[in-house]
Design a protein around this motif. Structure first.
Motif, PDB file in Angstrom:
ATOM      1  N   TYR A 126       0.840  -1.199   0.000  1.00 28.36           N
ATOM      2  CA  TYR A 126       0.000   0.000   0.000  1.00 28.36           C
ATOM      3  C   TYR A 126       0.873   1.247   0.000  1.00 28.36           C
ATOM      4  O   TYR A 126       0.614   2.207  -0.729  1.00 28.36           O
ATOM      5  CB  TYR A 126      -0.921  -0.058   1.216  1.00 28.36           C
ATOM      6  CG  TYR A 126      -1.917   1.067   1.372  1.00 28.36           C
ATOM      7  CD1 TYR A 126      -2.445   1.754   0.289  1.00 28.36           C
ATOM      8  CD2 TYR A 126      -2.360   1.416   2.644  1.00 28.36           C
ATOM      9  CE1 TYR A 126      -3.374   2.763   0.470  1.00 28.36           C
ATOM     10  CE2 TYR A 126      -3.291   2.420   2.828  1.00 28.36           C
ATOM     11  CZ  TYR A 126      -3.798   3.088   1.729  1.00 28.36           C
ATOM     12  OH  TYR A 126      -4.711   4.091   1.919  1.00 28.36           O
ATOM     13  N   LEU A 127       1.944   1.230   0.787  1.00 28.59           N
ATOM     14  CA  LEU A 127       2.868   2.360   0.843  1.00 28.59           C
ATOM     15  C   LEU A 127       3.532   2.587  -0.510  1.00 28.59           C
ATOM     16  O   LEU A 127       3.591   3.722  -1.007  1.00 28.59           O
ATOM     17  CB  LEU A 127       3.931   2.121   1.919  1.00 28.59           C
ATOM     18  CG  LEU A 127       4.996   3.197   2.075  1.00 28.59           C
ATOM     19  CD1 LEU A 127       4.379   4.489   2.591  1.00 28.59           C
ATOM     20  CD2 LEU A 127       6.093   2.717   3.011  1.00 28.59           C
ATOM     21  N   VAL A 128       4.027   1.538  -1.131  1.00 28.29           N
ATOM     22  CA  VAL A 128       4.702   1.667  -2.429  1.00 28.29           C
ATOM     23  C   VAL A 128       3.714   2.166  -3.485  1.00 28.29           C
ATOM     24  O   VAL A 128       4.037   3.057  -4.281  1.00 28.29           O
ATOM     25  CB  VAL A 128       5.360   0.333  -2.834  1.00 28.29           C
ATOM     26  CG1 VAL A 128       5.874   0.378  -4.257  1.00 28.29           C
ATOM     27  CG2 VAL A 128       6.502   0.002  -1.869  1.00 28.29           C
ATOM     28  N   SER A 129       2.517   1.631  -3.492  1.00 24.31           N
ATOM     29  CA  SER A 129       1.491   2.095  -4.430  1.00 24.31           C
ATOM     30  C   SER A 129       1.164   3.568  -4.192  1.00 24.31           C
ATOM     31  O   SER A 129       1.028   4.357  -5.137  1.00 24.31           O
ATOM     32  CB  SER A 129       0.232   1.241  -4.261  1.00 24.31           C
ATOM     33  OG  SER A 129      -0.821   1.752  -5.024  1.00 24.31           O
ATOM     34  N   GLY A 130       1.050   3.933  -2.924  1.00 25.36           N
ATOM     35  CA  GLY A 130       0.773   5.333  -2.580  1.00 25.36           C
ATOM     36  C   GLY A 130       1.870   6.280  -3.027  1.00 25.36           C
ATOM     37  O   GLY A 130       1.604   7.409  -3.434  1.00 25.36           O
ATOM     38  N   VAL A 131       3.114   5.824  -2.975  1.00 25.64           N
ATOM     39  CA  VAL A 131       4.244   6.644  -3.422  1.00 25.64           C
ATOM     40  C   VAL A 131       4.104   6.974  -4.906  1.00 25.64           C
ATOM     41  O   VAL A 131       4.269   8.115  -5.326  1.00 25.64           O
ATOM     42  CB  VAL A 131       5.587   5.931  -3.163  1.00 25.64           C
ATOM     43  CG1 VAL A 131       6.720   6.589  -3.934  1.00 25.64           C
ATOM     44  CG2 VAL A 131       5.908   5.929  -1.692  1.00 25.64           C
ATOM     45  N   PHE A 132       3.811   5.948  -5.716  1.00 26.05           N
ATOM     46  CA  PHE A 132       3.695   6.183  -7.149  1.00 26.05           C
ATOM     47  C   PHE A 132       2.540   7.137  -7.467  1.00 26.05           C
ATOM     48  O   PHE A 132       2.668   8.018  -8.311  1.00 26.05           O
ATOM     49  CB  PHE A 132       3.534   4.863  -7.909  1.00 26.05           C
ATOM     50  CG  PHE A 132       4.802   4.069  -7.991  1.00 26.05           C
ATOM     51  CD1 PHE A 132       5.926   4.585  -8.612  1.00 26.05           C
ATOM     52  CD2 PHE A 132       4.887   2.806  -7.432  1.00 26.05           C
ATOM     53  CE1 PHE A 132       7.109   3.861  -8.687  1.00 26.05           C
ATOM     54  CE2 PHE A 132       6.054   2.071  -7.505  1.00 26.05           C
ATOM     55  CZ  PHE A 132       7.168   2.600  -8.136  1.00 26.05           C
ATOM     56  N   THR A 133       1.433   6.979  -6.778  1.00 21.53           N
ATOM     57  CA  THR A 133       0.285   7.855  -7.004  1.00 21.53           C
ATOM     58  C   THR A 133       0.592   9.282  -6.560  1.00 21.53           C
ATOM     59  O   THR A 133       0.276  10.247  -7.264  1.00 21.53           O
ATOM     60  CB  THR A 133      -0.948   7.318  -6.256  1.00 21.53           C
ATOM     61  OG1 THR A 133      -1.147   5.958  -6.626  1.00 21.53           O
ATOM     62  CG2 THR A 133      -2.194   8.118  -6.601  1.00 21.53           C
ATOM     63  N   LEU A 134       1.218   9.434  -5.404  1.00 17.41           N
ATOM     64  CA  LEU A 134       1.581  10.759  -4.913  1.00 17.41           C
ATOM     65  C   LEU A 134       2.598  11.421  -5.828  1.00 17.41           C
ATOM     66  O   LEU A 134       2.480  12.610  -6.155  1.00 17.41           O
ATOM     67  CB  LEU A 134       2.123  10.671  -3.482  1.00 17.41           C
ATOM     68  CG  LEU A 134       2.575  11.987  -2.848  1.00 17.41           C
ATOM     69  CD1 LEU A 134       1.433  12.995  -2.794  1.00 17.41           C
ATOM     70  CD2 LEU A 134       3.138  11.731  -1.460  1.00 17.41           C
ATOM     71  N   ALA A 135       3.597  10.671  -6.268  1.00 19.24           N
ATOM     72  CA  ALA A 135       4.616  11.228  -7.159  1.00 19.24           C
ATOM     73  C   ALA A 135       3.985  11.737  -8.452  1.00 19.24           C
ATOM     74  O   ALA A 135       4.324  12.816  -8.942  1.00 19.24           O
ATOM     75  CB  ALA A 135       5.680  10.181  -7.467  1.00 19.24           C
ATOM     76  N   LYS A 136       3.055  10.983  -9.008  1.00 25.63           N
ATOM     77  CA  LYS A 136       2.389  11.415 -10.233  1.00 25.63           C
ATOM     78  C   LYS A 136       1.546  12.665  -9.989  1.00 25.63           C
ATOM     79  O   LYS A 136       1.571  13.600 -10.784  1.00 25.63           O
ATOM     80  CB  LYS A 136       1.505  10.304 -10.797  1.00 25.63           C
ATOM     81  CG  LYS A 136       0.826  10.725 -12.103  1.00 25.63           C
ATOM     82  CD  LYS A 136      -0.134   9.710 -12.596  1.00 25.63           C
ATOM     83  CE  LYS A 136      -0.783  10.087 -13.904  1.00 25.63           C
ATOM     84  NZ  LYS A 136      -1.004  11.474 -14.195  1.00 25.63           N
ATOM     85  N   THR A 137       0.836  12.700  -8.900  1.00 26.99           N
ATOM     86  CA  THR A 137       0.004  13.863  -8.586  1.00 26.99           C
ATOM     87  C   THR A 137       0.855  15.115  -8.406  1.00 26.99           C
ATOM     88  O   THR A 137       0.515  16.187  -8.920  1.00 26.99           O
ATOM     89  CB  THR A 137      -0.834  13.577  -7.323  1.00 26.99           C
ATOM     90  OG1 THR A 137      -1.642  12.422  -7.571  1.00 26.99           O
ATOM     91  CG2 THR A 137      -1.719  14.748  -6.958  1.00 26.99           C
ATOM     92  N   LEU A 138       1.960  14.992  -7.689  1.00 23.27           N
ATOM     93  CA  LEU A 138       2.846  16.139  -7.484  1.00 23.27           C
ATOM     94  C   LEU A 138       3.472  16.594  -8.799  1.00 23.27           C
ATOM     95  O   LEU A 138       3.580  17.790  -9.071  1.00 23.27           O
ATOM     96  CB  LEU A 138       3.936  15.804  -6.461  1.00 23.27           C
ATOM     97  CG  LEU A 138       3.455  15.566  -5.032  1.00 23.27           C
ATOM     98  CD1 LEU A 138       4.589  15.055  -4.164  1.00 23.27           C
ATOM     99  CD2 LEU A 138       2.836  16.824  -4.454  1.00 23.27           C
TER     100      LEU A 138
END
Length: 146
Positions: free
Chosen positions: A115-127
Motif C-alpha cells: 500500500y505504501l509503495v502504491s501510494g508513493v507512485f500515485t503521490l509522485a504522479k500527482t505532485l
C-alpha cells in the motif's frame, strides 16, 4: 490574446484522496513496525527496508516520468534506479519472509508495505502533474506578456 492548450488539473477531491491514502499507508506501516514483536534488529531492518522502498519508489517514479518522451538520463542512472528499487523490494520482502512472527502479522506488514509503495507512485504522479500544470501556466503568462 493567443490560444493556449488546455492544462488538465487534478480535482481537489483527488488530491485529498491521494494525500490521505499516502498518510494512512505511512501510519499503518509505522504502527505495524512500532509494535513488531521479536528482535530489535528485525525491527530496525524492516524500518530501513520500508524507508529504502519509499525513497527508491519516488526515484523510480521520477526517472520513468522524466524519460517518458525521450531519454534524458544516462543508461547507467536508469540501471541504478531500477536496481535500487528492485533491491529494496527484494530485501524488504526477504526480511519480512524470514521474520519469526505470525503469518497474520506478516500479512499485515506485507499489505501495508505494498500500500505504501502504491501510494508513493500515485503521490509522485500527482505532485508531478501539479508541477507541470504550474509550468504551463507560467509559460502561458510569459507568452501573453510578450
Amino acid at each position: 490574446m493567443s490560444a493556449h492548450p488546455t492544462v488538465l488539473r487534478d480535482s481537489p477531491a483527488w488530491k485529498l484522496q491521494v494525500w490521505v491514502s499516502f498518510g494512512l499507508a505511512v501510519a499503518l506501516c509505522a504502527t505495524g513496525l512500532a509494535w513488531l514483536p521479536g528482535e530489535d534488529l528485525d525491527r530496525a531492518f524492516m524500518v530501513m527496508g520500508y524507508v529504502f522502498c519509499l525513497s527508491s519508489a519516488f526515484a523510480l517514479a521520477k526517472y520513468v516520468r522524466d524519460n517518458q518522451a525521450a531519454r534524458v538520463d544516462t543508461p547507467l542512472w536508469g540501471a541504478v534506479v531500477w536496481a535500487g528499487f528492485g533491491l529494496a523490494m527484494a530485501l524488504t520482502g526477504w526480511g519480512l519472509w524470514r521474520m519469526a512472527v505470525s503469518p497474520a502479522y506478516k500479512a499485515y506488514l506485507g499489505v501495508c508495505w505494498l500500500y505504501l509503495v502504491s501510494g508513493v507512485f500515485t503521490l509522485a504522479k500527482t505532485l508531478r502533474d501539479a508541477h507541470e500544470a504550474a509550468r504551463a501556466d507560467a509559460a502561458a503568462l510569459d507568452a501573453d506578456a510578450s
